[in-house]
Design a protein around this motif. Structure first.
Motif, PDB file in Angstrom:
ATOM      1  N   ARG A  54      15.489  91.187 166.289  1.00 42.32           N
ATOM      2  CA  ARG A  54      14.248  91.672 167.426  1.00 42.32           C
ATOM      3  C   ARG A  54      12.906  91.314 167.323  1.00 42.32           C
ATOM      4  O   ARG A  54      12.285  91.889 167.632  1.00 42.32           O
ATOM      5  CB  ARG A  54      14.109  92.875 166.249  1.00 42.32           C
ATOM      6  N   GLY A  55      13.244  90.700 166.572  1.00 44.10           N
ATOM      7  CA  GLY A  55      11.666  89.669 166.821  1.00 44.10           C
ATOM      8  C   GLY A  55      10.156  89.288 165.941  1.00 44.10           C
ATOM      9  O   GLY A  55       9.378  89.429 165.700  1.00 44.10           O
ATOM     10  N   VAL A  56      11.493  90.555 164.461  1.00 44.71           N
ATOM     11  CA  VAL A  56      10.621  90.842 163.407  1.00 44.71           C
ATOM     12  C   VAL A  56       9.996  88.917 162.878  1.00 44.71           C
ATOM     13  O   VAL A  56      11.247  88.845 162.430  1.00 44.71           O
ATOM     14  CB  VAL A  56      11.296  91.619 162.556  1.00 44.71           C
ATOM     15  N   VAL A  57       8.749  88.746 162.063  1.00 45.08           N
ATOM     16  CA  VAL A  57       8.783  88.071 161.235  1.00 45.08           C
ATOM     17  C   VAL A  57       9.363  88.211 160.240  1.00 45.08           C
ATOM     18  O   VAL A  57       8.615  89.318 159.573  1.00 45.08           O
ATOM     19  CB  VAL A  57       7.659  87.020 161.720  1.00 45.08           C
ATOM     20  N   VAL A  58      10.249  87.841 159.073  1.00 45.30           N
ATOM     21  CA  VAL A  58       9.977  88.067 157.965  1.00 45.30           C
ATOM     22  C   VAL A  58       9.663  86.589 156.840  1.00 45.30           C
ATOM     23  O   VAL A  58      10.138  85.246 156.811  1.00 45.30           O
ATOM     24  CB  VAL A  58      11.978  88.270 157.441  1.00 45.30           C
ATOM     25  N   ILE A  59       8.296  87.361 156.114  1.00 45.35           N
ATOM     26  CA  ILE A  59       8.231  85.822 155.443  1.00 45.35           C
ATOM     27  C   ILE A  59       8.847  85.895 153.331  1.00 45.35           C
ATOM     28  O   ILE A  59       8.462  87.366 153.297  1.00 45.35           O
ATOM     29  CB  ILE A  59       6.472  86.284 154.835  1.00 45.35           C
ATOM     30  N   PRO A  60       9.289  85.189 153.925  1.00 50.64           N
ATOM     31  CA  PRO A  60      10.650  85.171 152.413  1.00 50.64           C
ATOM     32  C   PRO A  60      10.599  85.172 151.175  1.00 50.64           C
ATOM     33  O   PRO A  60       9.485  84.537 150.732  1.00 50.64           O
ATOM     34  CB  PRO A  60      12.235  84.474 152.490  1.00 50.64           C
ATOM     35  N   ASP A  61      11.438  86.183 150.342  1.00 48.89           N
ATOM     36  CA  ASP A  61      10.184  86.852 148.860  1.00 48.89           C
ATOM     37  C   ASP A  61      10.641  85.050 148.227  1.00 48.89           C
ATOM     38  O   ASP A  61      10.150  84.267 147.214  1.00 48.89           O
ATOM     39  CB  ASP A  61      12.111  86.930 148.571  1.00 48.89           C
ATOM     40  N   VAL A  62      11.090  84.351 148.338  1.00 51.99           N
ATOM     41  CA  VAL A  62      11.096  82.678 147.621  1.00 51.99           C
ATOM     42  C   VAL A  62      10.153  81.977 147.436  1.00 51.99           C
ATOM     43  O   VAL A  62       9.805  80.888 147.212  1.00 51.99           O
ATOM     44  CB  VAL A  62      12.868  81.957 147.839  1.00 51.99           C
ATOM     45  N   LEU A  63       9.257  82.329 148.865  1.00 50.23           N
ATOM     46  CA  LEU A  63       8.355  81.667 149.366  1.00 50.23           C
ATOM     47  C   LEU A  63       6.947  82.743 148.872  1.00 50.23           C
ATOM     48  O   LEU A  63       5.893  82.551 148.723  1.00 50.23           O
ATOM     49  CB  LEU A  63       8.435  80.927 150.746  1.00 50.23           C
ATOM     50  N   ALA A  64       6.782  84.009 150.036  1.00 52.27           N
ATOM     51  CA  ALA A  64       5.592  84.893 149.713  1.00 52.27           C
ATOM     52  C   ALA A  64       5.647  85.412 148.438  1.00 52.27           C
ATOM     53  O   ALA A  64       4.353  85.025 147.833  1.00 52.27           O
ATOM     54  CB  ALA A  64       5.915  85.997 150.016  1.00 52.27           C
ATOM     55  N   ASN A  65       6.615  85.230 146.736  1.00 56.71           N
ATOM     56  CA  ASN A  65       5.835  85.874 146.017  1.00 56.71           C
ATOM     57  C   ASN A  65       5.907  85.009 144.735  1.00 56.71           C
ATOM     58  O   ASN A  65       5.892  85.320 143.687  1.00 56.71           O
ATOM     59  CB  ASN A  65       6.483  87.155 145.710  1.00 56.71           C
ATOM     60  N   ALA A  66       5.712  84.083 145.654  1.00 56.25           N
ATOM     61  CA  ALA A  66       6.206  82.454 144.227  1.00 56.25           C
ATOM     62  C   ALA A  66       4.312  82.198 143.707  1.00 56.25           C
ATOM     63  O   ALA A  66       4.469  81.804 142.391  1.00 56.25           O
ATOM     64  CB  ALA A  66       6.246  81.439 144.742  1.00 56.25           C
ATOM     65  N   GLY A  67       3.798  83.320 143.684  1.00 61.42           N
ATOM     66  CA  GLY A  67       2.525  83.020 143.387  1.00 61.42           C
ATOM     67  C   GLY A  67       2.473  83.061 141.656  1.00 61.42           C
ATOM     68  O   GLY A  67       1.896  83.077 141.261  1.00 61.42           O
ATOM     69  N   GLY A  68       3.364  84.283 141.776  1.00 61.89           N
ATOM     70  CA  GLY A  68       3.538  85.178 139.822  1.00 61.89           C
ATOM     71  C   GLY A  68       4.297  83.363 139.640  1.00 61.89           C
ATOM     72  O   GLY A  68       3.151  83.422 138.176  1.00 61.89           O
TER      73      GLY A  68
END
Ligand code: NAD
Length: 415
Positions: free
Chosen positions: A329-343
């Motif tokens: 559907r063209g929805v961009v998913v910014i994945p957990d393993v990258l996106a929430n790695a700030g923790g």
């Protein structure tokens, strides 16, 4: 397609990433399984005198690149399969952001809602004493996750220190008074914003003109909401376990925080429309942020997601089937393993400060965190572009390649 378990789903994503880098079949076998899975009994004496016998787990997935690292959650769904999945995600995550850790996760299958502080303390101490032989400042370092916080880490640190001597570096996400890092509490939210901003810059998306919906208003969701509001981004929907609220012209985040602090329902916010958690995910918005539990975006609702970007703050919020539908559907998913790695980047800074007995300023912590997250995003986005694959597949490929290189150099199958 049948519903996959969390670990089955994580394995699908792992194999997709491994395929992109032509990983040798025997390394696939090694990295698809955990190094060690410890299941323990946690007998908890409740305040009314009765005994609750819970199950607890510490799964150490891989330590080729450094000590095992990963949070501990208290949740009824934190069974062995879920903890195993979360441990493997930690291995890829620490590698993607290039911190010198492996991956682990822990959990106790309890519902801590309504438990007193004394009950939570007994739970934490009992669990720590059952698993401390596999922990260590250079061996395995826990952190907070769902329904655990800095206080829980303080009890864990104290219980461990009773057996091994004063050991602040045994956990991260501790209170600042015990060697915690100023900045760690908001680090996952800050990292999410840095990655989102890096994505937006590349996509020529003006963040200040976007509308964001966040599911989950705990450590991650609330800190992200605060940072988004401070950056002038309109947060139009927010929920917690009891439901949420929506306001098309933006929610008053400070007022929502005040309600959450008083443990009052979010729908008491004046001028906002109450909304249930299923509907919240499908609200009209630009960016959807699942920041609660896994498995919320499925084949059943992926076609109803109105957002054009999904920023995965929670771990494994999207099933493989939903991931494919969103991609089509063209929805961009910014994945957990990258996106929430700030923790975990923040945890790395805290741990490094502990072992050096040195403390950074919050400004330095935040600056280095943002730099690391932006660089990690750029690296993953470049591979995604070069190989014409979604960000998730590229992120896994980056992580798996680094872990595989370390495993090979160390001789993963040598006697
Ligand atoms: P938390 O316990 O502080 O907050 C969880 C939030 O989710 C709460 O607001 C809770 O009410 C809400 N929630 C629970 N069940 C829900 C449901 N069924 N529907 C809607 N909301 C629900 O936990 P957290 O630390 O904020 O973690 C949230 C997610 O982020 C988890 O998936 C966790 O693994 C992930 N994560 C956390 C960190 C961290 O540093 N804490 C780092 C990386 C990823």
């Amino acid at each position: 397609m049948p519903e996959l378990s969390p670990h089955e789903a994580a394995t699908v994503f792992f194999r997709n990433g491994a395929e992109l880098i032509d990983l040798e079949p025997e390394l696939i076998d090694v990295l698809a399984t955990s190094d060690r899975e410890l299941a323990v009994q946690v007998p908890i004496r409740l305040d009314d005198g009765s005994l609750l016998v819970a199950r607890g787990y510490r799964v150490q997935h891989n330590n080729a690149r450094g000590p095992y690292k990963g949070g501990i959650r208290y949740h009824p769904a934190a069974d062995l399969d879920e903890v195993r999945a979360l441990a493997s995600l930690m291995t890829w995550k620490t590698a993607i952001v290039d911190v010198p850790f492996g991956g682990a996760k822990g959990g106790i299958e309890i519902d801590p809602t309504g438990m007193s502080a004394a009950e939570l303390e007994r739970t934490t101490r009992r669990f720590t004493s059952a698993i401390h032989h596999v922990l260590g400042v250079y061996q395995d370092i826990p952190a907070p996750d769902v329904n655990t916080n800095a206080q829980v880490m303080a009890w864990l640190m104290d219980e461990y220190s009773r057996a091994y001597g004063y050991s602040p570096g045994i956990v991260t996400g501790k209170p600042v008074e015990l060697g915690g890092a100023p900045g760690r509490e908001a680090a996952t939210g800050r990292g999410l914003l840095a990655v989102l901003d890096a994505y937006a810059t590349g996509a020529s998306l003006e963040l200040a003109k976007t509308r964001v919906v966040i599911q989950g208003f705990g450590n991650v969701g609330s800190n992200l909401a605060i940072l988004l509001a401070a950056a002038g981004v309109s947060v139009v929907g927010v929920s917690d376990v009891d439901g949420g609220v929506y306001a098309s012209d933006g929610l008053d985040i400070a007022a929502l925080l005040a309600l959450a602090k008083q443990r009052r329902p979010l729908h008491e916010l004046p001028g906002a429309k109450p909304v249930d958690n299923a509907t919240l995910l499908t609200l009209e918005c630009d960016i959807l942020v699942p920041a609660a539990l896994g498995g919320v975006l499925t084949e059943a609702n992926a076609r109803d997601i109105a957002a054009t970007v999904v920023l995965e703050a929670a771990n494994h919020p999207t099933s493989p089937a939903a991931d494919s539908i969103l991609h089509e559907r063209g929805v961009v998913v910014i994945p957990d393993v990258l996106a929430n790695a700030g923790g975990v980047v923040g945890s790395y800074f805290e741990w490094a400060m502990n072992i050096q007995q040195f403390r950074w300023t919050e400004q330095r912590f935040n600056d280095e965190l943002e730099t690391r997250m932006r660089e990690s995003y750029a690296n993953v986005a470049a591979l995604a572009k070069a190989k014409s694959v979604p960000l998730r597949r590229a992120a896994y490929a980056v992580g798996i390649e680094r872990v595989a290189a370390a495993a090979k150099l160390r001789g993963y199958a040598d006697a």
